[in-house]
Design a protein around this motif. Structure first.
Motif, PDB file in Angstrom:
ATOM      1  N   GLY A  67       0.822  -1.204   0.000  1.00  0.00           N
ATOM      2  CA  GLY A  67       0.000   0.000   0.000  1.00  0.00           C
ATOM      3  C   GLY A  67       0.854   1.251   0.000  1.00  0.00           C
ATOM      4  O   GLY A  67       2.044   1.216   0.332  1.00  0.00           O
ATOM      5  N   GLU A 236      -5.312   2.913   6.618  1.00  0.00           N
ATOM      6  CA  GLU A 236      -6.241   2.355   5.632  1.00  0.00           C
ATOM      7  C   GLU A 236      -6.904   3.462   4.816  1.00  0.00           C
ATOM      8  O   GLU A 236      -7.105   3.314   3.597  1.00  0.00           O
ATOM      9  CB  GLU A 236      -7.298   1.510   6.346  1.00  0.00           C
ATOM     10  N   ASN A 239      -4.336   4.826   2.300  1.00  0.00           N
ATOM     11  CA  ASN A 239      -4.174   3.893   1.182  1.00  0.00           C
ATOM     12  C   ASN A 239      -5.361   3.973   0.225  1.00  0.00           C
ATOM     13  O   ASN A 239      -5.199   3.930  -1.000  1.00  0.00           O
ATOM     14  CB  ASN A 239      -4.029   2.457   1.698  1.00  0.00           C
ATOM     15  N   GLU A 243      -5.333   5.268  -3.848  1.00  0.00           N
ATOM     16  CA  GLU A 243      -5.661   4.320  -4.918  1.00  0.00           C
ATOM     17  C   GLU A 243      -6.108   5.032  -6.191  1.00  0.00           C
ATOM     18  O   GLU A 243      -5.943   4.510  -7.293  1.00  0.00           O
ATOM     19  CB  GLU A 243      -6.766   3.362  -4.448  1.00  0.00           C
TER      20      GLU A 243
END
Length: 273
Positions: A67, A236, A239, A243
């Protein structure tokens, strides 16, 4: 060679029964037999082409498989000194933290300027000039309120609270301008500021507290809940936001890391002023 008698245009074509069926003459092209060598050579060409593709895979960046946060962490760790981290590549500058001789006055300058930076980060996230900023509201990592409590405690102890100084003011202004036009670069500063404080920041705070505060733990170094889980939640989200970025945008974010270290380093050195 025997002679060939031409057929007259007026002569019936099918008078001779032997010519009653005409076959279309076949063009005679030379077709060499395909040898085993030729087939092997063709197969070799295919294999070679395949091998060439395999030898040029997509470039992988350090940490990419885990990630984008891991990519940011990798770049940040390289900017640490060797005495700070085994992954560090920078030469140590000045004394290690364990040998620092901080003062209350210098530490207060550091806390005041740090609060200005955290105030600015939280304001930017709350305003959310770009939609992705809203992902980082109320993460549990916020520090402004904790710093306000600490400064009030120092005030109650009879200490004078200074105004924000140049390092903090400069960084806050830079963050405000950056956040309006460059979300990738801003996210880099957001990540490094909050994540670094939970690691090296805590270590420095513990050392300073031991030296000048009789071991008192300030609110600046406390979190509600499990800080590891808070970090994972933000990791999280970071990441997920990254994306949608292109490789160029990710690289741009990583390139901002050095500036983040420069600004935070200037504020950190206030402890020794």
């Amino acid at each position: 060679m025997s002679s060939i008698t031409p057929i007259s245009q007026s002569q019936p074509l099918f008078k001779n029964p032997q010519l009653s069926v005409l076959k279309k003459p076949q063009a005679q092209f030379f077709s060499p037999p395909i040898s085993n060598f030729t087939l092997k050579k063709a197969r070799m060409v295919v294999v070679s082409a395949t091998t060439a593709v395999d030898n040029n895979p997509k470039k992988r960046y350090p940490g990419e498989s885990k990630g984008f946060v891991e990519e940011m962490r990798f770049v940040a760790m390289k900017l640490h000194t060797r005495d700070q981290s085994k992954e560090g590549e920078k030469e140590p500058e000045g004394q290690p933290v364990g040998k620092w001789e901080p003062s209350i006055e210098g530490y207060l300058k550091f806390l005041v300027d740090s609060k200005l930076v955290y105030d600015t980060l939280e304001k930017i996230v709350d305003k959310a000039a770009f939609p992705e900023y809203a992902e980082f509201k109320n993460t549990g990592l916020e520090r402004s309120e904790s710093l306000a409590k600490d400064l009030e405690w120092f005030k109650q102890q009879g200490h004078s609270i200074p105004e924000a100084s140049s390092p903090g003011i400069s960084y806050a202004q830079y963050l405000e301008e950056l956040s309006e036009k460059d979300p990738q670069a801003f996210i880099c500063h957001f990540y490094n500021t909050y994540f670094a404080h939970t690691a090296g920041g805590r270590m420095i705070g513990k050392q300073v507290s031991k030296t000048i505060l009789n071991g008192k733990e300030l609110e600046f170094y406390k979190w509600d809940g499990d800080v590891s889980q808070l970090l994972q939640n933000v990791r999280e989200k970071l990441n997920r936001v990254a994306e949608s970025w292109s490789r160029e945008e990710k690289d741009h974010c990583l390139e901002e890391t050095e500036k983040s270290f420069k600004f935070s380093g200037q504020i950190l050195r206030l402890i020794l002023s």
